[in-house]
Structures are given as C-alpha cells and as structure tokens.
Design an enzyme around this catalytic site. Structure first.
Site, short mmCIF file in Angstrom:
data_model
loop_
_atom_site.label_atom_id
_atom_site.label_comp_id
_atom_site.label_asym_id
_atom_site.label_seq_id
_atom_site.Cartn_x
_atom_site.Cartn_y
_atom_site.Cartn_z
N LYS A 171 -4.46 -16.48 -11.80
CA LYS A 171 -3.02 -16.37 -12.04
C LYS A 171 -2.23 -17.22 -11.03
O LYS A 171 -1.34 -17.99 -11.41
CB LYS A 171 -2.60 -14.89 -11.92
CG LYS A 171 -1.13 -14.68 -11.72
CD LYS A 171 -0.78 -13.21 -11.62
CE LYS A 171 -0.69 -12.64 -10.22
NZ LYS A 171 0.49 -12.99 -9.44
N ASN A 172 -2.57 -17.06 -9.74
CA ASN A 172 -1.74 -17.69 -8.71
C ASN A 172 -1.97 -19.20 -8.57
O ASN A 172 -1.23 -19.88 -7.87
CB ASN A 172 -1.94 -16.98 -7.37
CG ASN A 172 -1.32 -15.59 -7.39
OD1 ASN A 172 -0.60 -15.24 -8.33
ND2 ASN A 172 -1.61 -14.78 -6.38
N CYS B 221 10.84 -7.42 -3.27
CA CYS B 221 10.12 -6.62 -4.26
C CYS B 221 9.46 -5.47 -3.54
O CYS B 221 9.60 -5.32 -2.33
CB CYS B 221 9.15 -7.46 -5.07
SG CYS B 221 7.75 -8.03 -4.15
N ARG C 44 10.92 -10.56 0.50
CA ARG C 44 10.17 -11.79 0.26
C ARG C 44 11.13 -12.98 0.32
O ARG C 44 11.57 -13.51 -0.70
CB ARG C 44 9.42 -11.70 -1.06
CG ARG C 44 8.42 -10.56 -0.99
CD ARG C 44 7.49 -10.49 -2.14
NE ARG C 44 6.60 -11.63 -2.26
CZ ARG C 44 5.80 -11.80 -3.30
NH1 ARG C 44 5.81 -10.94 -4.29
NH2 ARG C 44 5.00 -12.84 -3.36
N ASP D 267 -3.91 -9.75 -0.91
CA ASP D 267 -4.00 -9.31 -2.30
C ASP D 267 -5.25 -8.47 -2.58
O ASP D 267 -5.43 -7.98 -3.69
CB ASP D 267 -3.96 -10.52 -3.25
CG ASP D 267 -2.59 -11.18 -3.26
OD1 ASP D 267 -1.63 -10.54 -2.81
OD2 ASP D 267 -2.49 -12.33 -3.71
N ARG E 71 0.32 -7.74 -15.39
CA ARG E 71 0.82 -9.00 -14.83
C ARG E 71 -0.33 -9.83 -14.25
O ARG E 71 -0.20 -11.03 -14.10
CB ARG E 71 1.81 -8.71 -13.68
CG ARG E 71 3.15 -8.22 -14.16
CD ARG E 71 4.13 -8.21 -13.00
NE ARG E 71 4.00 -9.42 -12.23
CZ ARG E 71 4.09 -9.50 -10.91
NH1 ARG E 71 4.33 -8.44 -10.20
NH2 ARG E 71 3.96 -10.65 -10.29
N1 EPU Z 1 7.58 -15.85 3.89
C1 EPU Z 1 8.71 -16.11 4.62
N2 EPU Z 1 9.56 -17.08 4.15
C2 EPU Z 1 9.30 -17.78 3.01
C3 EPU Z 1 8.13 -17.52 2.29
C4 EPU Z 1 7.28 -16.54 2.76
O1 EPU Z 1 8.96 -15.49 5.64
O2 EPU Z 1 10.11 -18.65 2.67
C5 EPU Z 1 6.66 -14.82 4.36
C6 EPU Z 1 6.42 -13.73 3.32
O3 EPU Z 1 7.42 -12.74 3.37
C7 EPU Z 1 5.06 -13.23 3.72
C8 EPU Z 1 4.35 -14.50 4.18
O4 EPU Z 1 5.39 -15.41 4.54
O5 EPU Z 1 5.18 -12.37 4.81
C9 EPU Z 1 3.46 -15.16 3.15
O6 EPU Z 1 4.14 -15.31 1.93
P1 EPU Z 1 3.82 -16.47 0.90
O7 EPU Z 1 4.99 -17.36 0.79
O8 EPU Z 1 2.52 -17.10 1.24
O9 EPU Z 1 3.68 -15.64 -0.46
P2 EPU Z 1 4.03 -16.20 -1.89
O10 EPU Z 1 3.67 -17.63 -1.93
O11 EPU Z 1 5.38 -15.78 -2.30
C10 EPU Z 1 1.64 -15.81 -2.91
C11 EPU Z 1 1.03 -14.99 -3.99
C12 EPU Z 1 1.05 -13.52 -3.61
C13 EPU Z 1 0.28 -13.37 -2.31
C14 EPU Z 1 0.88 -14.27 -1.22
C15 EPU Z 1 0.13 -14.25 0.08
C16 EPU Z 1 1.59 -16.27 -5.97
C17 EPU Z 1 2.28 -16.34 -7.27
N3 EPU Z 1 1.79 -15.18 -5.24
O12 EPU Z 1 2.99 -15.37 -2.78
O13 EPU Z 1 0.35 -12.85 -4.65
O14 EPU Z 1 0.33 -12.03 -1.89
O15 EPU Z 1 0.91 -15.63 -1.70
O16 EPU Z 1 -1.18 -14.66 -0.11
O17 EPU Z 1 0.85 -17.16 -5.63
C18 EPU Z 1 -0.20 -11.08 -6.04
O18 EPU Z 1 -0.86 -11.88 -6.75
O19 EPU Z 1 -0.27 -9.83 -6.21
C19 EPU Z 1 0.71 -11.58 -5.03
C20 EPU Z 1 1.69 -10.86 -4.51
#
Ligand code: EPU
Length: 410
Positions: free
Chosen positions: A11-12, A105, A110, A296, A388
């Site tokens: 998915k990701n 969320c 986030r 995850d 999802r």
């Molecule tokens: N963060 C910030 N600022 C940002 C972006 C992120 O502070 O601008 C923080 C977040 O709050 C978190 C950390 O950095 O503490 C890592 O977040 P990241 O940006 O890596 O998460 P994401 O890219 O929004 C993806 C996955 C998530 C998974 C995370 C971490 C997708 C669609 N989602 O989210 O997947 O938990 O990376 O590995 O790729 C899931 O599949 O259930 C899911 C939540």
C-alpha cells in the site's frame, strides 16, 4: 494456523507511485496494486484532476494526458493522509497546486512541515489559506536540502520532494532521506519514467532534474507490513505459515527481534516460512525509521507480547501517542502499562474474547491477531480501518485455518 498466504503489493509504495503518474502526460501501467480503500481514494483524487483511470484486477492504467485539475479537496484528503503526496508532482508539473492540509489522526499529530520545508528549498512559494496548502512552483530550482525533523526522516516527505525534484531544473540533494523500501520503489518507478536519481534507499538521494518524464510500467513491491502481520499470526497461534512473495531484507529488524524471541523465519523459494518451534521469550522493541523496527508493526507485536510469558517493552519513537490499542487489548485481559512513550507488557496465560473497537489500521490488525488466540469470540468493530490496508484479510485468514468472518455492522 497453517498454510501459504500470498502477500499483496505494498500500500505505502503504491500510493506515492500512483501520485507520481501525474508527472507525465503519458499512460503508466502499475501492477501488483492491492485492492484497498486507500487505493480507491487515491484513484478518486487522480480522476478529480481529470486523469483517465482503468482498473483490471491488480493492474491500473493511468492516463493523465491533458488533465487540468490542481486541487485536492478536503473531502478526499481528510480520509487519507497520503493524499498529500500529490503536492510534489502537481507543483513540479503544472507550477501550481492546492492541496487540503491533511491534519492529524488517531495515531497522533501528523505535521507536514518537512514536506513544506523541502518544497520551499526548491523555490516553491507556499501559503496556507482556508485549510489548503497553496503552492506556486513557477520558479523552482534544484537545491541541497536537509530533510529531517524531531523524529528523523519522513517517508512521504522524501517521496514528495523526490518527485518534485525530478522535473526541477538543476541538481537536488536530499540529506537524511527516508530509506524505506517504499521510497526506493518509488524511485525505481520514477527512473523508469526517465528521472535521474542516485542513492535512493540511502539517506542521501541525488536527483538531476529533467525536462520531461514519460509513462512507465511498474510492478509494486510486496507489502512488508502485511507480511509481518501474517508472520505474527503464525507466532501467536503456534503455527507454520509460508509468506509467498515476502522479502526478508524488507523485514530484517522485525525478523531479527522475532528470531531472538524464538520464532523460526527462513527463506524459501519465492518467500519466507515462519514457524513456531518453541516457547517464545519476551523481548523489547524500539520503533525507528527503516532499517529500524517499523512503527507499523508495533501494535501487532504488542498482541503477541500480551500472551508471551515474562515482561516485554515497546518504545514508540515515531508516533509516541500510537497506543490507542492498549485499552482495547486490556479489555481482552492483557496486562499493559503505559509509561510515556513506552508500553510495559506482562504476558498473561490467555486472552478472553470481547467486543473491541478498531481505532486505526494497524491497531485493527493487532485486535484481529489477539482475537485469533483469545478464548471465545472476539468482535472487531469499525472494520473500515482494516480495509484501508489489508487486502482480503478475512479470506486470507480463513485459508490459513482461522475461524473468522465478516458481518455487517448493526
Ligand atoms: N513528521 C514531522 N513533520 C513532517 C512529516 C513527518 O514531524 O512534515 C514526523 C511524524 O509526525 C512522525 C515522523 O516524522 O513522527 C515520521 O513520519 P513520516 O513522515 O515518515 O510518516 P508518513 O510518511 O506520513 C508513512 C506511512 C505510515 C508510517 C510512517 C512511518 C504511508 C502512506 N504512510 O507515513 O504508514 O507509519 O510512514 O513509517 O506511507 C500505515 O500504513 O499504517 C501508516 C500509518
């Protein structure tokens, strides 16, 4: 539980890859796409921009040719945070984008400051108005960017900036880039489109902007989180499950911990075999960016720990508030104390089935795993979270011998 389960496409990885198709005017063909609610949401967003989308089983053809839209509305973005990864492609291809701010969320706040910092470094002018990110990318240029925040690298932040940089004049260097296999898979797709990228899958990614990208064909990598979840199904039910398509290198930190705990995880042709061979030992886990232990998988591991004799500890370093599942697992008889970002889990003899409420995707999977070994019947409510991220989960679990079925919510 015994048998073989086919692991679906990730998915990701698939979500940003679908968004990346917007970088070209040509048709792209993506296969091994899992049938999931999140995928439908992303396709709705692409259609909303005017892209032609054609879906046949796990193959999706996307033709963005001549699309006009540049606005990702709140109604769509609010249901899936990953929608934010259309921002990079839109602004790089069309010089403008309006994407609803995704908000927080249930797993905690986030923010998207890292995405915005990266885009600003590429010369994008950004305003936040009426809950929308309004981006003007008419004067973009390559840049040397440090892309880190409080919690380290950002998966979708790296994806967004990498996509934007492919069509941005000059060289962009991303330092502290996310190394997750999903980011590397996105880079592989972008390179098939003609992007010039080096270092993907490492903390330093170098992108040389090109004028145009073509359409491409790509097969999405297997879902490591789905693989890990079924590995835990084998562990928690003292079973023996072969994970077809799963790759050990994608779940190395998880496999290391579970092996240390006593589970057997072995490579077999085209997959992995996970077998319960002896009583599992308690363990400690700290979630970290890849190649560290994935956040995850945290909730699902907690379910296993609730029935593993001794004391286990989980420290959540990515989303310190991602612990909503504790209260539901406790309703099933688990013994868990939360101390700041750490959960202390005292293994109990058995769990007891109960009606429980899924709060987010991975928490739902954790409750299903707990239900597999709980005495009596467990009802997991709000299944839409599970849908999802887990393709055909009920059918897959049934084929492995679980007594599980879906009922319409009353
Ligand atoms: N963060 C910030 N600022 C940002 C972006 C992120 O502070 O601008 C923080 C977040 O709050 C978190 C950390 O950095 O503490 C890592 O977040 P990241 O940006 O890596 O998460 P994401 O890219 O929004 C993806 C996955 C998530 C998974 C995370 C971490 C997708 C669609 N989602 O989210 O997947 O938990 O990376 O590995 O790729 C899931 O599949 O259930 C899911 C939540």
């Amino acid at each position: 539980m015994h048998g073989t389960v086919a692991i679906s496409g990730a998915k990701n990885a698939c979500l940003p890859i679908l968004a990346a198709t917007l970088l070209s005017d040509d048709k792209s063909v993506i296969d091994n796409v899992p049938k999931l609610r999140d995928m439908s949401t992303m396709l709705k967003i692409l259609r909303n921009f005017g892209a032609k989308v054609d879906q046949d089983q796990d193959v999706i053809k996307i033709e963005p040719n001549g699309y006009e839209g540049y606005k990702a509305p709140y109604e769509l973005v609010s249901t899936m945070r990953a929608s934010v990864c259309v921002l990079g492609p839109l602004v790089a291809k069309h010089g403008r984008a309006e994407v609803s701010f995704p908000g927080g969320c249930i797993i905690g706040p986030r923010p998207i400051d890292i995405h915005l910092k990266g885009l600003r470094a590429l010369g994008v002018k950004i305003k936040i108005e009426r809950g929308y990110i309004i981006a003007d990318g008419t004067k973009m240029r390559g840049s040397h960017i440090y892309l880190g925040g409080h919690f380290g690298s950002s998966v979708l932040g790296t994806a967004n900036i990498m996509m934007a940089a492919t069509l941005t004049k000059g060289v962009t260097i991303i330092e502290n880039a996310a190394c997750e296999p999903e980011v590397a898979d996105l880079a592989a797709f972008l390179m098939k489109m003609g992007a010039k990228i080096k270092g993907h899958g490492t903390p330093r990614v170098i992108i040389e902007g090109v004028k145009r990208l073509r359409g491409a064909k790509h097969s999405v990598i297997p879902d490591r989180i789905e693989a890990g979840t079924y590995a835990l199904a084998a562990a928690i039910t003292k079973g023996d499950i072969t994970l077809k398509n799963a790759k050990l290198e994608h779940i190395i930190a998880f496999a290391d911990k579970l092996t240390e705990s006593g589970l057997s995880i072995k490579r077999v042709p085209n997959g992995l075999r996970v077998k319960y061979v002896k009583r599992l030992k308690p363990t400690d886990i700290t979630t970290l960016p890849y190649p560290g232990f994935p956040t995850d998988m945290q909730a699902q591991c907690m379910s296993l720990m609730t029935v593993t004799g001794g004391i286990s500890v989980i420290t959540e370093k990515i989303y310190p508030e991602r612990f909503i599942h504790i209260s539901e697992l406790s309703r099933m008889g688990a013994d868990i104390i939360l101390e700041g970002p750490s959960a202390i889990i005292k293994g109990v003899q058995s769990l007891s089935g109960a009606p429980v409420m899924a709060s987010d995707l991975r928490a739902s999977a954790a409750l299903v795993l707990a239900g597999l070994v709980a005495k009596g019947r467990t009802e997991v409510h709000r299944l839409y979270h599970l849908d999802r991220g887990y393709e055909n989960i009920v059918e897959k679990l049934q084929s492995l011998g679980a007594k599980v079925w879906r009922e319409r919510e009353k």
